[in-house]
Design a protein around this motif. Structure first.
Motif, PDB file in Angstrom:
ATOM      1  N   THR A  71       0.870  -1.172   0.000  1.00 43.59           N
ATOM      2  CA  THR A  71       0.000   0.000   0.000  1.00 43.59           C
ATOM      3  C   THR A  71       0.905   1.220   0.000  1.00 43.59           C
ATOM      4  O   THR A  71       1.833   1.306   0.810  1.00 43.59           O
ATOM      5  CB  THR A  71      -0.912   0.009   1.243  1.00 43.59           C
ATOM      6  N   LEU A  72       0.639   2.155  -0.897  1.00 40.51           N
ATOM      7  CA  LEU A  72       1.490   3.326  -1.074  1.00 40.51           C
ATOM      8  C   LEU A  72       0.622   4.568  -1.185  1.00 40.51           C
ATOM      9  O   LEU A  72      -0.366   4.575  -1.928  1.00 40.51           O
ATOM     10  CB  LEU A  72       2.334   3.154  -2.346  1.00 40.51           C
ATOM     11  N   THR A  73       0.991   5.644  -0.463  1.00 37.60           N
ATOM     12  CA  THR A  73       0.241   6.895  -0.485  1.00 37.60           C
ATOM     13  C   THR A  73       1.199   8.061  -0.707  1.00 37.60           C
ATOM     14  O   THR A  73       1.984   8.385   0.192  1.00 37.60           O
ATOM     15  CB  THR A  73      -0.517   7.096   0.843  1.00 37.60           C
ATOM     16  N   PRO A  74       1.156   8.701  -1.887  1.00 34.42           N
ATOM     17  CA  PRO A  74       2.004   9.871  -2.116  1.00 34.42           C
ATOM     18  C   PRO A  74       1.359  11.144  -1.567  1.00 34.42           C
ATOM     19  O   PRO A  74       0.131  11.245  -1.481  1.00 34.42           O
ATOM     20  CB  PRO A  74       2.127   9.935  -3.636  1.00 34.42           C
ATOM     21  N   SER A  75       2.200  12.115  -1.209  1.00 34.76           N
ATOM     22  CA  SER A  75       1.751  13.423  -0.734  1.00 34.76           C
ATOM     23  C   SER A  75       2.155  14.490  -1.744  1.00 34.76           C
ATOM     24  O   SER A  75       3.200  14.379  -2.393  1.00 34.76           O
ATOM     25  CB  SER A  75       2.388  13.748   0.616  1.00 34.76           C
ATOM     26  N   PHE A  76       1.320  15.541  -1.830  1.00 33.04           N
ATOM     27  CA  PHE A  76       1.522  16.602  -2.813  1.00 33.04           C
ATOM     28  C   PHE A  76       1.393  17.972  -2.157  1.00 33.04           C
ATOM     29  O   PHE A  76       0.699  18.122  -1.150  1.00 33.04           O
ATOM     30  CB  PHE A  76       0.458  16.537  -3.915  1.00 33.04           C
ATOM     31  N   VAL A  77       2.019  18.955  -2.778  1.00 33.77           N
ATOM     32  CA  VAL A  77       1.786  20.358  -2.452  1.00 33.77           C
ATOM     33  C   VAL A  77       1.705  21.104  -3.778  1.00 33.77           C
ATOM     34  O   VAL A  77       2.433  20.781  -4.730  1.00 33.77           O
ATOM     35  CB  VAL A  77       2.887  20.939  -1.527  1.00 33.77           C
ATOM     36  N   VAL A  78       0.796  22.060  -3.871  1.00 33.59           N
ATOM     37  CA  VAL A  78       0.647  22.852  -5.093  1.00 33.59           C
ATOM     38  C   VAL A  78       0.456  24.319  -4.711  1.00 33.59           C
ATOM     39  O   VAL A  78      -0.218  24.626  -3.719  1.00 33.59           O
ATOM     40  CB  VAL A  78      -0.522  22.341  -5.981  1.00 33.59           C
ATOM     41  N   GLU A  79       1.095  25.185  -5.488  1.00 34.40           N
ATOM     42  CA  GLU A  79       0.950  26.626  -5.283  1.00 34.40           C
ATOM     43  C   GLU A  79       0.385  27.235  -6.555  1.00 34.40           C
ATOM     44  O   GLU A  79       0.901  27.009  -7.646  1.00 34.40           O
ATOM     45  CB  GLU A  79       2.294  27.246  -4.931  1.00 34.40           C
ATOM     46  N   ARG A  80      -0.676  28.007  -6.380  1.00 35.89           N
ATOM     47  CA  ARG A  80      -1.320  28.661  -7.527  1.00 35.89           C
ATOM     48  C   ARG A  80      -0.537  29.926  -7.862  1.00 35.89           C
ATOM     49  O   ARG A  80      -0.173  30.701  -6.988  1.00 35.89           O
ATOM     50  CB  ARG A  80      -2.772  29.009  -7.165  1.00 35.89           C
ATOM     51  N   GLY A  81      -0.267  30.103  -9.158  1.00 36.01           N
ATOM     52  CA  GLY A  81       0.469  31.275  -9.613  1.00 36.01           C
ATOM     53  C   GLY A  81      -0.461  32.406 -10.026  1.00 36.01           C
ATOM     54  O   GLY A  81      -1.693  32.258 -10.028  1.00 36.01           O
ATOM     55  N   PRO A  82       0.116  33.542 -10.412  1.00 34.64           N
ATOM     56  CA  PRO A  82      -0.681  34.709 -10.816  1.00 34.64           C
ATOM     57  C   PRO A  82      -1.625  34.430 -11.981  1.00 34.64           C
ATOM     58  O   PRO A  82      -2.717  34.990 -12.037  1.00 34.64           O
ATOM     59  CB  PRO A  82       0.377  35.750 -11.211  1.00 34.64           C
ATOM     60  N   ALA A  83      -1.236  33.556 -12.900  1.00 35.06           N
ATOM     61  CA  ALA A  83      -2.098  33.252 -14.042  1.00 35.06           C
ATOM     62  C   ALA A  83      -3.146  32.185 -13.694  1.00 35.06           C
ATOM     63  O   ALA A  83      -3.983  31.849 -14.525  1.00 35.06           O
ATOM     64  CB  ALA A  83      -1.262  32.784 -15.227  1.00 35.06           C
ATOM     65  N   GLY A  84      -3.125  31.697 -12.451  1.00 35.22           N
ATOM     66  CA  GLY A  84      -4.108  30.720 -12.008  1.00 35.22           C
ATOM     67  C   GLY A  84      -5.463  31.333 -11.730  1.00 35.22           C
ATOM     68  O   GLY A  84      -6.452  30.614 -11.600  1.00 35.22           O
ATOM     69  N   GLY A  85      -5.496  32.659 -11.646  1.00 33.80           N
ATOM     70  CA  GLY A  85      -6.759  33.356 -11.420  1.00 33.80           C
ATOM     71  C   GLY A  85      -7.469  32.850 -10.185  1.00 33.80           C
ATOM     72  O   GLY A  85      -6.873  32.674  -9.135  1.00 33.80           O
ATOM     73  N   ASP A  86      -8.746  32.617 -10.346  1.00 37.96           N
ATOM     74  CA  ASP A  86      -9.567  32.139  -9.238  1.00 37.96           C
ATOM     75  C   ASP A  86      -9.768  30.630  -9.295  1.00 37.96           C
ATOM     76  O   ASP A  86     -10.739  30.112  -8.727  1.00 37.96           O
ATOM     77  CB  ASP A  86     -10.924  32.847  -9.251  1.00 37.96           C
ATOM     78  N   ALA A  87      -8.880  29.913  -9.966  1.00 32.03           N
ATOM     79  CA  ALA A  87      -9.021  28.459 -10.064  1.00 32.03           C
ATOM     80  C   ALA A  87      -9.097  27.874  -8.662  1.00 32.03           C
ATOM     81  O   ALA A  87      -8.296  28.197  -7.795  1.00 32.03           O
ATOM     82  CB  ALA A  87      -7.845  27.861 -10.824  1.00 32.03           C
ATOM     83  N   ARG A  88     -10.071  27.038  -8.431  1.00 35.74           N
ATOM     84  CA  ARG A  88     -10.284  26.443  -7.102  1.00 35.74           C
ATOM     85  C   ARG A  88      -9.640  25.057  -6.973  1.00 35.74           C
ATOM     86  O   ARG A  88      -9.499  24.554  -5.879  1.00 35.74           O
ATOM     87  CB  ARG A  88     -11.783  26.342  -6.819  1.00 35.74           C
ATOM     88  N   VAL A  89      -9.266  24.434  -8.118  1.00 28.67           N
ATOM     89  CA  VAL A  89      -8.730  23.074  -8.090  1.00 28.67           C
ATOM     90  C   VAL A  89      -7.559  22.962  -9.060  1.00 28.67           C
ATOM     91  O   VAL A  89      -7.613  23.496 -10.168  1.00 28.67           O
ATOM     92  CB  VAL A  89      -9.822  22.050  -8.476  1.00 28.67           C
ATOM     93  N   ALA A  90      -6.523  22.271  -8.619  1.00 32.51           N
ATOM     94  CA  ALA A  90      -5.404  21.933  -9.507  1.00 32.51           C
ATOM     95  C   ALA A  90      -5.468  20.427  -9.747  1.00 32.51           C
ATOM     96  O   ALA A  90      -5.566  19.646  -8.797  1.00 32.51           O
ATOM     97  CB  ALA A  90      -4.073  22.312  -8.880  1.00 32.51           C
ATOM     98  N   GLU A  91      -5.451  20.027 -11.008  1.00 30.80           N
ATOM     99  CA  GLU A  91      -5.463  18.610 -11.360  1.00 30.80           C
ATOM    100  C   GLU A  91      -4.034  18.176 -11.661  1.00 30.80           C
ATOM    101  O   GLU A  91      -3.388  18.714 -12.554  1.00 30.80           O
ATOM    102  CB  GLU A  91      -6.377  18.361 -12.556  1.00 30.80           C
ATOM    103  N   LEU A  92      -3.571  17.195 -10.892  1.00 28.91           N
ATOM    104  CA  LEU A  92      -2.183  16.748 -10.955  1.00 28.91           C
ATOM    105  C   LEU A  92      -2.121  15.307 -11.457  1.00 28.91           C
ATOM    106  O   LEU A  92      -2.429  14.373 -10.716  1.00 28.91           O
ATOM    107  CB  LEU A  92      -1.542  16.828  -9.564  1.00 28.91           C
ATOM    108  N   PRO A  93      -1.723  15.106 -12.723  1.00 24.22           N
ATOM    109  CA  PRO A  93      -1.592  13.735 -13.235  1.00 24.22           C
ATOM    110  C   PRO A  93      -0.300  13.094 -12.723  1.00 24.22           C
ATOM    111  O   PRO A  93       0.758  13.703 -12.761  1.00 24.22           O
ATOM    112  CB  PRO A  93      -1.546  13.939 -14.744  1.00 24.22           C
ATOM    113  N   TRP A  94      -0.413  11.865 -12.233  1.00 22.90           N
ATOM    114  CA  TRP A  94       0.755  11.180 -11.698  1.00 22.90           C
ATOM    115  C   TRP A  94       0.610   9.684 -11.944  1.00 22.90           C
ATOM    116  O   TRP A  94      -0.442   9.207 -12.340  1.00 22.90           O
ATOM    117  CB  TRP A  94       0.951  11.481 -10.212  1.00 22.90           C
ATOM    118  N   PHE A  95       1.710   8.962 -11.716  1.00 25.16           N
ATOM    119  CA  PHE A  95       1.665   7.513 -11.905  1.00 25.16           C
ATOM    120  C   PHE A  95       2.543   6.813 -10.881  1.00 25.16           C
ATOM    121  O   PHE A  95       3.419   7.417 -10.263  1.00 25.16           O
ATOM    122  CB  PHE A  95       2.068   7.103 -13.326  1.00 25.16           C
TER     123      PHE A  95
END
Length: 179
Positions: free
Chosen positions: A82-106
Motif C-alpha cells: 500500500t502506497l500513499t504519495p503526498s503533494f503540495v501545489v501553489e497557484r500562480g498569478p495566471a491561475g486566477g480564481d481556479a479552485r482546483v489543480a489537477e495533478l496527473p501522476w503515476f
C-alpha cells in the motif's frame, strides 16, 4: 513452581507462541524500495503562449513524500503493498480564481533490469481554500500485489512515483534542478 516451569518451557521454545500457532511469531516483511523520480517530482503549468515566467504561471506542484506498508499476501506467494504519495501545489498569478489543480501522476513497479512490470496512472485534485494560494494533500492509497517466491524476492522490485510529464516538462525540471 508450576508457573516457573511453564515460563521456562516457553522461553526455551518448547511451547508455541499463543498468536503464532505452529508457525511461531511473525517475522518482519521485506518491502520493495519506493522512491520519487527526481526528474518527475515537479509539475509546472503555464498559461499557453511563448512566455513562461512568473506572470504566466498557473500552478507549481511537487510530490513531497511517500507513505506505505507491505504485508505477506495469500499463502506468502505475493506481497501486498500500500502506497500513499503526498503533494503540495501553489497557484500562480495566471491561475486566477481556479479552485482546483489537477495533478496527473503515476506509480510504476520496476523489476530487475529496469523492466516496467506494472504501471497505473491517476489524477489527484487538490482544492484551494478561499483566499489561499497553497494546497496540500495525499492521494488515496494505491494497492499493489507483487508475486514473490523462489524466483522473485521483495527486494527485486522498486516502486517509483512521478508526475505524468511531457518531454518539455522533463527538460524544464532538469534545467531547474532539484528543489
Amino acid at each position: 513452581m508450576r508457573v516457573r516451569l511453564v515460563l521456562a518451557a516457553a522461553l526455551a521454545g518448547l511451547v508455541p507462541a499463543a498468536c503464532g500457532g505452529d508457525r511461531g511469531p511473525a517475522l518482519p516483511v521485506a518491502c520493495p524500495r519506493p522512491g520519487i523520480l527526481s526528474d518527475g517530482a515537479d509539475l509546472t503549468r503555464w498559461r499557453p503562449g511563448p512566455v513562461q515566467d512568473l506572470t504566466t504561471l498557473v500552478f507549481d506542484a511537487r510530490l513531497t513524500g511517500l507513505n506505505g506498508s507491505c504485508r505477506p499476501g495469500r499463502r506468502d506467494r505475493s506481497l501486498e503493498v500500500t502506497l500513499t504519495p503526498s503533494f503540495v501545489v501553489e497557484r500562480g498569478p495566471a491561475g486566477g480564481d481556479a479552485r482546483v489543480a489537477e495533478l496527473p501522476w503515476f506509480v510504476a513497479v520496476v523489476g530487475p533490469g529496469d523492466e516496467i512490470l506494472q504501471r497505473q496512472s491517476f489524477v489527484e485534485r487538490l482544492a484551494f481554500n478561499r483566499g489561499e494560494t497553497r494546497a496540500t494533500g495525499a492521494a488515496e492509497p494505491v494497492r499493489l500485489s507483487l508475486p514473490v517466491g523462489e524466483e522473485r524476492r521483495a527486494t527485486d522490485y522498486r516502486i517509483l512515483v512521478s508526475f505524468e510529464l511531457t518531454p518539455e516538462d522533463v527538460a524544464v525540471n532538469r534545467r531547474r534542478g532539484p528543489r
